[in-house]
Design an enzyme around this catalytic site. Structure first.
Site, PDB file in Angstrom:
ATOM      1  N   LEU A  37       0.871  -1.173   0.000  1.00 11.50           N
ATOM      2  CA  LEU A  37       0.000   0.000   0.000  1.00 11.50           C
ATOM      3  C   LEU A  37       0.910   1.225   0.000  1.00 11.50           C
ATOM      4  O   LEU A  37       1.804   1.342   0.838  1.00 11.50           O
ATOM      5  CB  LEU A  37      -0.898  -0.025   1.236  1.00 11.50           C
ATOM      6  CG  LEU A  37      -2.157   0.849   1.249  1.00 11.50           C
ATOM      7  CD1 LEU A  37      -3.024   0.592   0.028  1.00 11.50           C
ATOM      8  CD2 LEU A  37      -2.957   0.589   2.521  1.00 11.50           C
ATOM      9  N   ASP A  38       0.702   2.131  -0.953  1.00 11.63           N
ATOM     10  CA  ASP A  38       1.579   3.299  -1.113  1.00 11.63           C
ATOM     11  C   ASP A  38       1.613   4.169   0.144  1.00 11.63           C
ATOM     12  O   ASP A  38       0.642   4.194   0.911  1.00 11.63           O
ATOM     13  CB  ASP A  38       1.118   4.153  -2.292  1.00 11.63           C
ATOM     14  CG  ASP A  38       1.291   3.450  -3.630  1.00 11.63           C
ATOM     15  OD1 ASP A  38       2.171   2.573  -3.719  1.00 11.63           O
ATOM     16  OD2 ASP A  38       0.549   3.784  -4.572  1.00 11.63           O
TER      17      ASP A  38
END
Length: 296
Positions: A37-38
């Site tokens: 997840l960024d």
């Protein structure tokens, strides 16, 4: 310690940062995550603790996101973390135009991942090459988008769209935002992202890092999800004591009428216990169970 953790990843931390923090908190060397997840995204980050890390590939692949897409802006990373390549007034863009184009992104589609991504090319991650000023021709991939639901729309010089995305694994929401802007001729970038579901886990049931720190400090029960619950989407095959012995030796088992495909293996002795994952294939005289992950 053995099981899965539904972690709420906060903004600005990488997925690796979260893994490192949980390792220290739980004093466990083996902690892994079930999908990057960024840093500019928050939400569900499935974690596995102990030997459950070997089961990460078998979590459900479906994901759901709430995305904020800003039109009139293009960046080199396809989100607000990157360098702005173009910023312009697109106040003419209407919700009706967006509604008309959205269905073209449903189903199995071809997508080019962002230059800033964790995909490896010749042993190097794309974001490492991009930061070094060595952009690559990123190969496209087929991804599946199951549903797109408009949650909100704000008009202006650079209109914003709140969009709920239900998709399969490997889908980049940044790429979806970029491609939507390209299709409309306005350009667009991802301005915010919350992952609501991943790996069969939901945001409503997630635990944050601060809450986890408190749980550990107060010596409360760690909210680990047992593998048999996390992998409940898989058919279950129970083994008796004799078959268990053969299972732990990695032997293939010829058994009648098993469901073909990936199955969860449990023990029929005592409380439910996960023994691993197997692949069942049809044979002339029944079905054969081949161990894929054997948990001692």
């Amino acid at each position: 310690m053995f099981g899965f953790l539904n972690l709420h990843k906060p903004l600005h931390l990488t997925s690796h940062d979260c893994v490192a923090k949980v390792r220290r908190l739980l004093r466990q060397k083996r902690v892994g995550h079930g999908g990057t997840l960024d840093p500019l995204a928050e939400g569900v980050l499935p974690l596995a603790v102990g030997s459950a890390t070997r089961l990460l590939p078998y979590l459900p692949g479906a994901k759901q996101y709430q995305a904020l897409i800003r039109f009139g802006v293009r960046t080199d990373s396809d989100d607000l973390a990157g360098e702005v390549l173009e910023s312009k007034n697109v106040s003419y863009l209407t919700l009706a135009a967006v509604e008309q184009i959205l269905p073209t992104f449903l189903g199995e589609i071809e997508q080019i991942p962002p230059q800033y991504s964790a995909i490896q090319v010749n042993g190097k991650r794309l974001y490492e090459l991009a930061r070094a000023g060595i952009p690559q021709a990123v190969p496209s991939r087929m991804v599946t988008i199951n549903d797109l639901k408009i949650l909100g729309w704000r008009s202006g010089n650079q209109p914003e769209l709140d969009l709920q995305v239900t998709c399969g694994e490997g889908t980049y929401i940044r790429a979806l935002a970029r491609d939507l802007g390209d299709r409309l001729g306005t350009g667009a970038t991802l301005a915010g992202l919350v992952r609501q579901q991943s790996g069969g886990m939901a945001l409503d049931n997630s635990v944050g890092l601060t809450a986890l720190e408190k749980i550990v400090a107060e010596e409360e029960h760690i909210p680990l999800i047992p593998p048999q619950e996390a992998l409940s989407h898989l058919p279950t095959v129970q083994l008796n004591s004799e078959l268990e012995k053969r299972w732990f030796h990695g032997q293939r088992l010829l058994l009648p009428d098993l469901p073909v495909g990936v199955v969860l293996i449990t023990s029929e002795l005592g409380p439910v216990k996960c023994l691993g994952v197997a692949l069942v294939t049809p044979e002339d005289h029944g079905t054969v169970l081949r161990p894929k992950v054997v948990l001692n």
